[in-house]
Design a protein around this motif. Sequence first.
Motif, PDB file in Angstrom:
ATOM      1  N   LYS A  20      11.630 -46.886  36.595  1.00 28.85           N
ATOM      2  CA  LYS A  20      12.979 -46.815  36.011  1.00 28.85           C
ATOM      3  C   LYS A  20      12.984 -46.035  34.707  1.00 28.85           C
ATOM      4  CE  LYS A  20      14.363 -49.437  39.303  1.00 28.85           C
ATOM      5  NZ  LYS A  20      14.838 -48.817  40.514  1.00 28.85           N
ATOM      6  N   LYS A  51      11.177 -64.392  32.591  1.00 30.77           N
ATOM      7  CA  LYS A  51      12.410 -63.793  33.102  1.00 30.77           C
ATOM      8  C   LYS A  51      12.158 -62.919  34.333  1.00 30.77           C
ATOM      9  CE  LYS A  51      14.734 -64.047  28.718  1.00 30.77           C
ATOM     10  NZ  LYS A  51      15.980 -64.715  28.861  1.00 30.77           N
ATOM     11  N   GLU A  54      15.296 -62.291  36.406  1.00 31.14           N
ATOM     12  CA  GLU A  54      16.193 -61.417  35.662  1.00 31.14           C
ATOM     13  C   GLU A  54      15.683 -59.972  35.709  1.00 31.14           C
ATOM     14  OE1 GLU A  54      18.159 -61.292  31.210  1.00 31.14           O
ATOM     15  OE2 GLU A  54      17.355 -63.177  31.960  1.00 31.14           O
ATOM     16  N   CYS A  55      14.387 -59.801  35.582  1.00 27.90           N
ATOM     17  CA  CYS A  55      13.776 -58.476  35.630  1.00 27.90           C
ATOM     18  C   CYS A  55      13.971 -57.837  37.005  1.00 27.90           C
ATOM     19  CB  CYS A  55      12.292 -58.567  35.279  1.00 27.90           C
ATOM     20  SG  CYS A  55      11.444 -56.971  35.210  1.00 27.90           S
ATOM     21  N   TRP A  58      17.511 -56.762  37.174  1.00 27.59           N
ATOM     22  CA  TRP A  58      17.748 -55.604  36.308  1.00 27.59           C
ATOM     23  C   TRP A  58      17.243 -54.338  37.002  1.00 27.59           C
ATOM     24  CZ3 TRP A  58      14.983 -51.704  34.077  1.00 27.59           C
ATOM     25  CH2 TRP A  58      15.600 -51.005  33.043  1.00 27.59           C
ATOM     26  N   GLN A  59      16.058 -54.416  37.593  1.00 28.97           N
ATOM     27  CA  GLN A  59      15.495 -53.239  38.260  1.00 28.97           C
ATOM     28  C   GLN A  59      16.341 -52.818  39.460  1.00 28.97           C
ATOM     29  OE1 GLN A  59      11.248 -53.174  38.949  1.00 28.97           O
ATOM     30  NE2 GLN A  59      10.856 -54.299  37.055  1.00 28.97           N
ATOM     31  N   GLY A  61      19.470 -53.109  39.709  1.00 30.86           N
ATOM     32  CA  GLY A  61      20.730 -52.561  39.210  1.00 30.86           C
ATOM     33  C   GLY A  61      20.603 -51.270  38.432  1.00 30.86           C
ATOM     34  N   HIS A  62      19.391 -50.749  38.274  1.00 30.79           N
ATOM     35  CA  HIS A  62      19.186 -49.528  37.498  1.00 30.79           C
ATOM     36  C   HIS A  62      18.333 -48.524  38.283  1.00 30.79           C
ATOM     37  CE1 HIS A  62      20.273 -52.330  34.309  1.00 30.79           C
ATOM     38  NE2 HIS A  62      20.641 -51.270  33.622  1.00 30.79           N
ATOM     39  N   ALA A  65      16.629 -45.703  33.555  1.00 26.53           N
ATOM     40  CA  ALA A  65      17.008 -46.279  32.255  1.00 26.53           C
ATOM     41  C   ALA A  65      16.205 -45.588  31.159  1.00 26.53           C
ATOM     42  CB  ALA A  65      16.734 -47.782  32.229  1.00 26.53           C
ATOM     43  N   PRO A  69      14.604 -53.557  29.143  1.00 29.87           N
ATOM     44  CA  PRO A  69      15.357 -54.639  28.500  1.00 29.87           C
ATOM     45  C   PRO A  69      14.532 -55.258  27.366  1.00 29.87           C
ATOM     46  CG  PRO A  69      14.845 -55.181  30.806  1.00 29.87           C
ATOM     47  CD  PRO A  69      14.309 -53.826  30.537  1.00 29.87           C
ATOM     48  N   CYS A  72      11.509 -57.551  27.980  1.00 25.15           N
ATOM     49  CA  CYS A  72      10.297 -57.049  28.648  1.00 25.15           C
ATOM     50  C   CYS A  72       9.118 -57.114  27.684  1.00 25.15           C
ATOM     51  CB  CYS A  72      10.508 -55.611  29.128  1.00 25.15           C
ATOM     52  SG  CYS A  72       9.056 -54.920  29.958  1.00 25.15           S
TER      53      CYS A  72
END
Length: 85
Positions: A20, A51, A54-55, A58-59, A61-62, A65, A69, A72
């Motif tokens: 990313k 997290k 969450e990670c 996030w990955q 959704g991106h 980048a 975040p 991280c």
Amino acid sequence: MNLFQKFGQHADLVSGMSDKLGVDWAEAFEAHPDLAARYRSAVLNCTHCQKTGECQGWQKGHAHADHAPDYCLNKGFLEDLAAES
């Protein structure tokens, strides 16, 4: 989850976060032959993250980048590598 599954999951997360951010691992390993030990340390560091879900989200959704975040644990390391790529 056994130890090897956990390492595999976190190696995937480190690799995904690297992608990313635009880290070129082939170029990075060529420029820094000692980077393999730092990569292993990054994976071990990632296993301490609280997290993971969450990670993963996030990955997903991106596509790309400029920054990892803030949560991280390898943010600085990966962003530094991306800046060199």
